[in-house]
Design a protein around this motif. Structure first.
Motif, PDB file in Angstrom:
ATOM      1  N   ASP A  87      -2.796  75.768  48.866  1.00 23.65           N
ATOM      2  CA  ASP A  87      -3.304  76.992  48.229  1.00 23.65           C
ATOM      3  C   ASP A  87      -2.943  76.981  46.735  1.00 23.65           C
ATOM      4  O   ASP A  87      -2.369  77.927  46.222  1.00 23.65           O
ATOM      5  CB  ASP A  87      -2.691  78.214  48.936  1.00 23.65           C
ATOM      6  CG  ASP A  87      -3.375  79.510  48.557  1.00 23.65           C
ATOM      7  OD1 ASP A  87      -4.505  79.474  48.050  1.00 23.65           O
ATOM      8  OD2 ASP A  87      -2.764  80.578  48.790  1.00 23.65           O
TER       9      ASP A  87
ATOM     10  N   PRO B 139      -3.757  85.957  43.212  1.00 27.90           N
ATOM     11  CA  PRO B 139      -4.665  85.644  44.326  1.00 27.90           C
ATOM     12  C   PRO B 139      -3.950  85.344  45.644  1.00 27.90           C
ATOM     13  O   PRO B 139      -3.906  84.201  46.096  1.00 27.90           O
ATOM     14  CB  PRO B 139      -5.435  84.420  43.823  1.00 27.90           C
ATOM     15  CG  PRO B 139      -4.487  83.750  42.885  1.00 27.90           C
ATOM     16  CD  PRO B 139      -3.649  84.833  42.271  1.00 27.90           C
TER      17      PRO B 139
ATOM     18  N   ASP C 201      -6.824  76.756  51.798  1.00 28.27           N
ATOM     19  CA  ASP C 201      -7.420  78.048  51.432  1.00 28.27           C
ATOM     20  C   ASP C 201      -8.397  77.859  50.260  1.00 28.27           C
ATOM     21  O   ASP C 201      -8.339  76.863  49.546  1.00 28.27           O
ATOM     22  CB  ASP C 201      -6.323  79.042  51.043  1.00 28.27           C
ATOM     23  CG  ASP C 201      -6.849  80.473  50.958  1.00 28.27           C
ATOM     24  OD1 ASP C 201      -7.857  80.792  51.623  1.00 28.27           O
ATOM     25  OD2 ASP C 201      -6.251  81.285  50.223  1.00 28.27           O
ATOM     26  N   ASN C 202      -9.281  78.799  50.078  1.00 27.14           N
ATOM     27  CA  ASN C 202     -10.259  78.807  48.967  1.00 27.14           C
ATOM     28  C   ASN C 202     -11.196  77.601  48.999  1.00 27.14           C
ATOM     29  O   ASN C 202     -11.721  77.190  47.967  1.00 27.14           O
ATOM     30  CB  ASN C 202      -9.537  78.866  47.607  1.00 27.14           C
ATOM     31  CG  ASN C 202      -8.534  80.006  47.544  1.00 27.14           C
ATOM     32  OD1 ASN C 202      -7.338  79.796  47.790  1.00 27.14           O
ATOM     33  ND2 ASN C 202      -8.997  81.206  47.271  1.00 27.14           N
TER      34      ASN C 202
HETATM   35 MG    MG Z   1      -5.710  81.197  48.163  1.00 29.60          MG
END
Ligand code: MG
Ligand code: SAH
Length: 195
Positions: free
Chosen positions: A115, A19, A141-142
Protein backbone atom coordinates in the motif's frame (compact mmCIF):
# COMPACT_ATOMS: atom_id res chain seq x y z
CA UNK A 1 -7.43 -2.21 21.88
CA UNK A 2 -9.00 1.21 22.32
CA UNK A 3 -11.58 1.31 19.52
CA UNK A 4 -12.74 4.83 20.36
CA UNK A 5 -9.22 6.13 19.98
CA UNK A 6 -8.85 4.20 16.70
CA UNK A 7 -12.02 5.84 15.38
CA UNK A 8 -10.66 9.29 16.29
CA UNK A 9 -7.43 8.53 14.42
CA UNK A 10 -9.45 7.41 11.41
CA UNK A 11 -11.49 10.62 11.34
CA UNK A 12 -8.38 12.78 11.70
CA UNK A 13 -6.67 10.92 8.84
CA UNK A 14 -9.72 11.43 6.61
CA UNK A 15 -9.80 15.16 7.45
CA UNK A 16 -6.10 15.44 6.60
CA UNK A 17 -6.55 13.54 3.31
CA UNK A 18 -4.25 10.73 4.34
CA UNK A 19 -5.16 7.82 2.04
CA UNK A 20 -6.07 5.20 4.67
CA UNK A 21 -7.66 1.90 3.68
CA UNK A 22 -11.29 2.29 2.63
CA UNK A 23 -14.07 0.65 4.64
CA UNK A 24 -15.16 -1.84 1.97
CA UNK A 25 -11.54 -2.87 1.31
CA UNK A 26 -10.96 -3.28 5.04
CA UNK A 27 -14.03 -5.52 5.27
CA UNK A 28 -12.56 -7.88 2.65
CA UNK A 29 -9.11 -7.89 4.26
CA UNK A 30 -10.62 -8.53 7.71
CA UNK A 31 -12.35 -11.66 6.40
CA UNK A 32 -9.10 -12.98 4.92
CA UNK A 33 -7.18 -12.28 8.13
CA UNK A 34 -9.87 -13.92 10.27
CA UNK A 35 -9.41 -17.07 8.22
CA UNK A 36 -5.60 -17.08 8.23
CA UNK A 37 -5.00 -15.85 11.83
CA UNK A 38 -1.54 -14.69 10.73
CA UNK A 39 1.50 -14.82 12.95
CA UNK A 40 3.46 -12.43 10.77
CA UNK A 41 2.16 -9.60 8.59
CA UNK A 42 4.30 -7.29 6.50
CA UNK A 43 2.83 -3.94 5.47
CA UNK A 44 4.44 -1.60 2.97
CA UNK A 45 3.08 1.92 3.63
CA UNK A 46 2.16 2.62 7.27
CA UNK A 47 0.96 6.22 6.97
CA UNK A 48 -0.37 6.95 10.50
CA UNK A 49 -0.79 3.29 11.43
CA UNK A 50 -4.53 2.97 10.80
CA UNK A 51 -4.57 -0.19 8.67
CA UNK A 52 -1.86 -1.88 10.76
CA UNK A 53 -3.88 -1.24 13.93
CA UNK A 54 -7.02 -2.63 12.28
CA UNK A 55 -5.15 -5.74 11.12
CA UNK A 56 -3.59 -6.30 14.55
CA UNK A 57 -6.96 -7.46 15.87
CA UNK A 58 -6.77 -10.59 13.73
CA UNK A 59 -3.23 -11.62 14.57
CA UNK A 60 -2.48 -14.92 16.22
CA UNK A 61 -1.93 -14.19 19.97
CA UNK A 62 1.85 -14.24 19.47
CA UNK A 63 1.64 -12.48 16.14
CA UNK A 64 3.35 -9.31 15.01
CA UNK A 65 3.17 -6.80 12.18
CA UNK A 66 6.18 -5.21 10.50
CA UNK A 67 5.28 -2.03 8.65
CA UNK A 68 7.43 0.32 6.57
CA UNK A 69 7.02 4.10 6.18
CA UNK A 70 9.43 6.62 4.67
CA UNK A 71 7.79 9.86 5.84
CA UNK A 72 9.40 10.72 9.20
CA UNK A 73 6.46 12.82 10.42
CA UNK A 74 4.01 10.03 9.67
CA UNK A 75 6.25 7.54 11.46
CA UNK A 76 6.17 9.72 14.60
CA UNK A 77 2.41 10.07 14.41
CA UNK A 78 1.97 6.34 13.79
CA UNK A 79 4.10 5.53 16.85
CA UNK A 80 1.99 7.82 19.03
CA UNK A 81 -1.24 6.39 17.62
CA UNK A 82 -0.16 2.80 18.14
CA UNK A 83 0.75 3.56 21.73
CA UNK A 84 -2.56 5.36 22.40
CA UNK A 85 -4.60 2.53 20.92
CA UNK A 86 -2.66 0.05 23.05
CA UNK A 87 -1.17 -2.18 20.36
CA UNK A 88 2.47 -1.18 20.71
CA UNK A 89 3.63 -4.73 21.36
CA UNK A 90 2.07 -5.97 18.12
CA UNK A 91 3.39 -3.46 15.60
CA UNK A 92 6.98 -2.75 14.61
CA UNK A 93 7.65 0.23 12.35
CA UNK A 94 10.65 0.41 10.04
CA UNK A 95 11.40 3.99 9.10
CA UNK A 96 12.79 4.46 5.61
CA UNK A 97 12.22 3.75 1.95
CA UNK A 98 10.77 0.29 1.42
CA UNK A 99 12.94 -0.06 -1.67
CA UNK A 100 15.95 0.00 0.63
CA UNK A 101 14.47 -1.75 3.67
CA UNK A 102 12.80 -4.74 1.99
CA UNK A 103 16.03 -6.31 0.70
CA UNK A 104 17.40 -6.27 4.28
CA UNK A 105 14.47 -8.30 5.65
CA UNK A 106 14.68 -12.07 5.83
CA UNK A 107 11.50 -13.06 7.61
CA UNK A 108 8.71 -15.29 6.41
CA UNK A 109 5.26 -13.70 6.37
CA UNK A 110 1.74 -15.14 6.22
CA UNK A 111 0.37 -11.94 4.72
CA UNK A 112 1.95 -9.03 2.86
CA UNK A 113 -0.10 -5.85 2.38
CA UNK A 114 1.26 -3.59 -0.35
CA UNK A 115 0.00 0.00 0.00
CA UNK A 116 2.76 2.45 -0.99
CA UNK A 117 4.33 3.99 -4.14
CA UNK A 118 2.38 2.56 -7.08
CA UNK A 119 5.36 2.84 -9.41
CA UNK A 120 7.18 0.34 -7.19
CA UNK A 121 4.52 -2.38 -7.07
CA UNK A 122 6.45 -4.84 -9.31
CA UNK A 123 9.49 -4.47 -7.04
CA UNK A 124 7.35 -4.85 -3.90
CA UNK A 125 5.83 -7.99 -5.44
CA UNK A 126 9.25 -9.50 -6.07
CA UNK A 127 10.24 -8.88 -2.46
CA UNK A 128 6.89 -10.11 -1.15
CA UNK A 129 7.27 -13.36 -3.13
CA UNK A 130 10.71 -13.87 -1.63
CA UNK A 131 9.31 -13.63 1.91
CA UNK A 132 5.79 -15.05 1.67
CA UNK A 133 5.05 -18.44 3.24
CA UNK A 134 3.43 -21.10 1.11
CA UNK A 135 -0.34 -20.71 1.43
CA UNK A 136 0.28 -17.08 2.28
CA UNK A 137 -1.57 -14.14 0.75
CA UNK A 138 -0.21 -11.01 -0.91
CA UNK A 139 -2.65 -8.10 -1.00
CA UNK A 140 -2.18 -4.99 -3.12
CA UNK A 141 -4.33 -1.94 -2.40
CA UNK A 142 -5.16 0.75 -5.00
CA UNK A 143 -4.56 -1.77 -7.77
CA UNK A 144 -7.24 -0.23 -10.01
CA UNK A 145 -6.13 3.36 -9.27
CA UNK A 146 -9.34 5.33 -9.83
CA UNK A 147 -10.17 3.19 -12.83
CA UNK A 148 -7.10 4.27 -14.85
CA UNK A 149 -5.62 0.77 -14.80
CA UNK A 150 -8.52 -0.85 -16.64
CA UNK A 151 -9.18 2.01 -19.06
CA UNK A 152 -7.21 2.81 -22.22
CA UNK A 153 -6.63 6.34 -21.02
CA UNK A 154 -2.86 6.59 -20.68
CA UNK A 155 -2.08 10.25 -21.15
CA UNK A 156 -2.60 10.87 -17.49
CA UNK A 157 0.33 12.31 -15.60
CA UNK A 158 0.30 9.20 -13.43
CA UNK A 159 1.00 6.91 -16.38
CA UNK A 160 4.16 5.45 -14.80
CA UNK A 161 2.09 4.34 -11.84
CA UNK A 162 -0.55 2.89 -14.17
CA UNK A 163 2.05 1.02 -16.22
CA UNK A 164 3.54 -0.51 -13.08
CA UNK A 165 0.16 -1.47 -11.66
CA UNK A 166 -0.65 -3.21 -14.95
CA UNK A 167 2.68 -5.00 -14.81
CA UNK A 168 1.88 -6.16 -11.27
CA UNK A 169 -1.45 -7.58 -12.44
CA UNK A 170 0.22 -9.28 -15.40
CA UNK A 171 2.87 -10.89 -13.20
CA UNK A 172 0.50 -12.26 -10.59
CA UNK A 173 -1.85 -13.49 -13.32
CA UNK A 174 0.82 -15.29 -15.33
CA UNK A 175 2.65 -16.88 -12.39
CA UNK A 176 1.44 -20.51 -12.14
CA UNK A 177 2.13 -20.56 -8.39
CA UNK A 178 -0.24 -17.71 -7.68
CA UNK A 179 -4.01 -17.52 -7.79
CA UNK A 180 -5.24 -13.97 -8.09
CA UNK A 181 -8.54 -12.17 -7.75
CA UNK A 182 -8.92 -8.45 -8.48
CA UNK A 183 -11.78 -6.90 -6.54
CA UNK A 184 -13.46 -3.61 -7.38
CA UNK A 185 -13.68 -2.52 -3.74
CA UNK A 186 -12.34 0.83 -2.59
CA UNK A 187 -9.60 1.78 -5.04
CA UNK A 188 -9.20 -1.85 -6.14
CA UNK A 189 -7.68 -4.76 -4.22
CA UNK A 190 -5.59 -7.60 -5.66
CA UNK A 191 -5.70 -10.79 -3.60
CA UNK A 192 -2.99 -13.26 -4.54
CA UNK A 193 -2.90 -16.67 -2.89
CA UNK A 194 0.42 -18.45 -3.03
CA UNK A 195 0.24 -22.18 -3.71
MG1 MG B 1 -4.24 2.34 -0.13
N1 SAH C 1 -1.66 1.57 4.86
C1 SAH C 1 -2.11 2.88 5.32
C2 SAH C 1 -2.10 3.91 4.22
C3 SAH C 1 -0.79 4.05 3.51
S1 SAH C 1 -0.74 5.46 2.44
C4 SAH C 1 -3.53 2.75 5.84
O1 SAH C 1 -4.37 2.16 5.14
O2 SAH C 1 -3.83 3.23 6.94
C5 SAH C 1 0.78 5.18 1.66
C6 SAH C 1 2.01 5.49 2.52
O3 SAH C 1 3.11 4.91 1.88
C7 SAH C 1 2.31 6.98 2.64
O4 SAH C 1 2.33 7.36 3.98
C8 SAH C 1 3.67 7.15 2.00
O5 SAH C 1 4.52 8.05 2.68
C9 SAH C 1 4.24 5.73 2.09
N2 SAH C 1 5.20 5.37 1.05
C10 SAH C 1 5.09 5.60 -0.29
N3 SAH C 1 6.14 5.08 -0.93
C11 SAH C 1 6.94 4.52 0.01
C12 SAH C 1 8.19 3.84 -0.04
N4 SAH C 1 8.84 3.64 -1.19
N5 SAH C 1 8.72 3.39 1.12
C13 SAH C 1 8.08 3.59 2.30
N6 SAH C 1 6.90 4.23 2.39
C14 SAH C 1 6.34 4.69 1.28
Amino acid sequence: MNKQELEKIKQKAIEEHIPIIMDDTLEVVDKILKEIKPTRILEIGTAVGYSAMCFSEYLHPNGKIDTIERDAERVEEAKLNIENVGVKDKINIYEGDAVEILPTLNEKYDVVFIDAAKGKYPFFLKEALRMIKSNGVILADNILYKGYVMSDYNKHKQRTAVRNLREYIKEVSENPNIETEILDVGDGLAISKIK
